[in-house]
Design a protein around this motif. Structure first.
Motif, short mmCIF file in Angstrom:
data_model
loop_
_atom_site.label_atom_id
_atom_site.label_comp_id
_atom_site.label_asym_id
_atom_site.label_seq_id
_atom_site.Cartn_x
_atom_site.Cartn_y
_atom_site.Cartn_z
N MET A 161 0.85 -1.18 0.00
CA MET A 161 0.00 0.00 0.00
C MET A 161 0.89 1.24 0.00
O MET A 161 1.76 1.39 0.86
N LYS A 220 -3.18 3.98 5.66
CA LYS A 220 -2.64 2.69 5.22
C LYS A 220 -2.61 1.69 6.38
O LYS A 220 -3.00 0.53 6.21
N ASP A 271 5.20 -1.92 8.54
CA ASP A 271 4.96 -0.48 8.34
C ASP A 271 6.26 0.20 7.93
O ASP A 271 7.33 -0.11 8.48
N SER A 311 3.35 -1.03 3.96
CA SER A 311 2.97 0.34 3.62
C SER A 311 4.22 1.18 3.49
O SER A 311 5.22 0.96 4.20
#
Length: 637
Positions: free
Chosen positions: A228, A236, A289, A334
């Motif tokens: 993403m 996200k 992340d 993300s």
């Protein structure tokens, strides 16, 4: 064994105070980490455990050797004991049951065993008759002796157990498993507003996690990885949690930077630990992340840090490409820097899909505002649709922050609900900074600021590609002495050359007013000039909107000739100068209206749209909806 009998290096290593460590680790773990940092900064993982086990074995052998040898004690026979008693070489005798410990005059120590009790009495009498100090100590049983022998083993076992716990925690402490906490989070697709297309794209991932065999029935396979991308604050991470909640599977969360450590090899070890845990709880979601921290392109340079980063990335590539089709592990990552990721990470088989999470449109912003306004007591007159129309370019996080700031202001004032005026003031605080009411501005500087802002207003009213003016103020906010705000009427996904030229002309309006009205220049236009020059440079180098044609420089000037770069800078400067001359003409035409606007600003300091248009009656545009949030388009500071 007393501390004095231990080697000096062992005392220095074990008795030196550990450095202060902050964080969530306990005192034992801090000591272990300090010990590891002191003796094995460059060794971790399996190699580190082997080194630690070998060190413990060597330490054990050394301690057992000291115990057996007794620190230089010599074993003697009964005959030799009689000779020592007859001579004058003994200075002290300690009798422990059948064990005679003799300290000789030259400092040497001898040990002899006498099993017969009558012989022990006779030998003790001879030492006493010779004038040697004789001391009887309690006899040490075999159990006590065995316990003394096992003491070092117990200490080493505790040290080893502590090292094992620290190593396990070091491997698993970088990620968080949320399995029971999914119900507590309660984040579902219904709670994620303004992203219908993105949720539809992620819905197949949810179906795969619920029923992996459904996709394998016809020979197909579900995506193994979903990347993403999007601007910060677009949601996200929230989408990844919603996918885990909808699928009802464990959610393993880690950040890209958590794989990097000062110890070489920790990154690859942590990647293995993360995916090993994922296989245990599969089907599950592994969320990384800000993956750009670990997924940057390899081969940057040859230092050790880059080599360790490449090793970590290689391990991640191997783990992602080694999944079985039905294992039920989906990696969701993300980032907002997809341009720096390694190409091998983006290929099909690892991240099969790239889902772009864009900034919400007007309909999405209205849905997001409805979600974030649920816990907030809004007034009856607050229209969320109007706020959504007035906030183009706002992300979901910025909209949430806007409503939160408005709620804080209303609470501070003791209001019963949040009204439009609170949202309007919260907008000013978020975009322009806190109002500096206690700053004393000289009258001459206030006049120059009013002239500068009046120039922006004049160009905004006359240039066809600008947005309607919402407010102008000469109150200092943040680093700005004044500000002119425009109210965008719609979302712009594509802009024309004429629109960009009008924006440059708007930015140069303040400098034009200084030239025409003040007859000089001030430093308040520095930010306007910088933004105008940057926009003109992009028009020439990126958008191809100049006589140089579509050259497509962008931000990468490597390998381009200096002559071309000079032409780009000269063309951009020409664009800015042309728009400055255009702004000067507009200011000269509306000189009387500018004087009226400056007078109103000096009296009231802040003027809204109706008061501005009262000074420019011939240039009044169609009325725009009452604003709830409008971005600042220029400032003087």
């Amino acid at each position: 064994m007393c501390p004095a009998e231990l080697p000096e290096w062992f005392l220095r290593a074990t008795l030196t105070p550990a450095p202060v460590v902050t964080g969530a680790e306990s005192g034992v773990e801090q000591s272990m980490n300090s010990w590891l940092s002191r003796f094995g900064k460059r060794v971790t993982g399996r190699t580190g455990m082997r080194v630690l086990i070998g060190s413990l074995a060597l330490l054990l052998v050394a301690m057992m050797t000291l115990l057996v040898q007794g620190n230089g004690e010599k074993t003697v026979t009964y005959t030799e004991l009689l000779q020592i008693a007859a001579g004058s070489g003994a200075s002290r005798v300690d009798i422990h049951g059948d064990r005679f410990l003799i300290e000789q005059a030259d400092g040497q120590r001898a040990v002899g065993l006498v099993a017969d009790e009558s012989l022990r009495k006779e030998l003790a009498s001879r030492f006493a008759e010779a004038g040697v100090a004789v001391e009887f100590a309690p006899a040490v049983s075999s159990g006590e002796r065995a316990a003394g022998m096992l003491g070092p083993f117990a200490v080493l076992a505790m040290v080893g157990a502590g090292l094992f716990v620290v190593q396990r925690k070091r491997q698993k402490g970088h990620f968080t498993e949320l399995s029971q906490g999914l119900q507590r989070m309660a984040v579902r697709f219904d709670d994620v507003a303004g992203m219908d297309e993105v949720k539809e794209s992620l819905n197949e991932t949810v179906e795969f996690l619920k029923d992996p065999e459904k996709f394998a029935r016809l020979g197909g396979r579900a995506p193994r990885g979903v990347l993403m991308t999007g601007d910060p604050g677009t949601g996200k991470t929230l989408l990844a949690r919603a996918v885990a909640t909808e699928a009802g599977v464990p959610f393993l969360s880690a950040s890209g930077s958590s794989f990097q450590e000062m110890f070489v090899g920790v990154g690859a070890s942590r990647v293995r630990a993360l995916f090993a845990e994922a296989r245990k709880v599969a089907p599950c979601i592994v969320f990384i992340d800000e993956i750009d921290a670990v997924g940057r392109a390899r081969g940057r340079n040859g230092d050790s840090a880059a080599a360790d980063h490449d090793q970590t990335l290689n391990q991640l590539l191997v783990e992602m490409d080694g999944f079985d089709h039905t294992v039920g592990i989906v990696v969701i990552a993300s980032t907002n820097r997809v341009d720096v990721l390694d190409p091998a990470l983006l290929r099909p088989g690892r991240f099969d899909r790239q889902v772009v999470v864009p900034l919400p449109d007007v309909r999405g912003r209205e849905e997001i505002l409805h979600v974030h306004s649920r816990p907030i007591a809004l007034g009856q007159e607050v229209d969320l649709a109007r706020i959504a129309r007035c906030t183009p370019g706002f992300s979901g996080a910025e909209l949430a922050n806007l409503l939160n700031e408005a709620a804080i202001m209303a609470t501070r004032e003791g209001a019963e609900s949040v009204r439009h005026e609170h949202i309007d003031r919260a907008r000013d605080r978020v975009l322009m900074g806190l109002e500096r009411k206690n700053v004393l501005v000289d009258e001459e500087e206030r006049y120059a600021t009013a002239v500068h802002e009046a120039g922006h207003v004049t160009v905004a009213l006359l240039a066809p590609g600008t947005d309607p003016i919402h407010k102008v103020s000469i109150l200092p906010r943040g680093r700005a002495l004044g500000v002119t705000q425009a109210l965008p009427e719609k979302d712009r996904l594509m802009v024309r050359k004429e629109f960009l030229e009008d924006q440059i002309c708007l930015l140069m309006g303040g400098r034009a007013a200084e030239i025409v009205v003040l007859g000089t220049m001030t430093a308040g236009a520095s930010d306007d000039i910088q933004r105008a020059a940057s926009l003109a440079r992009r028009m020439v180098a990126e958008f191809g909107m100049s006589d140089l044609g579509p050259i497509g420089l962008g931000g990468d000037t490597h390998g381009r000739s200096q002559a071309l770069l000079d032409r780009v800078e000269e063309t951009a400067r020409t664009i800015v100068e042309a728009q400055l001359a255009r702004a000067v003409q507009m200011v000269e035409v509306r000189r009387a209206e500018i004087d009226a606007l400056v007078k109103g600003l000096l009296e009231q300091e802040t003027l809204d749209a109706d008061e501005i248009y009262a000074c420019f009656p011939a240039d009044r545009r169609s009325p725009a909806p009452a604003p709830a949030s409008a971005p600042a388009v220029s400032r003087a500071a």
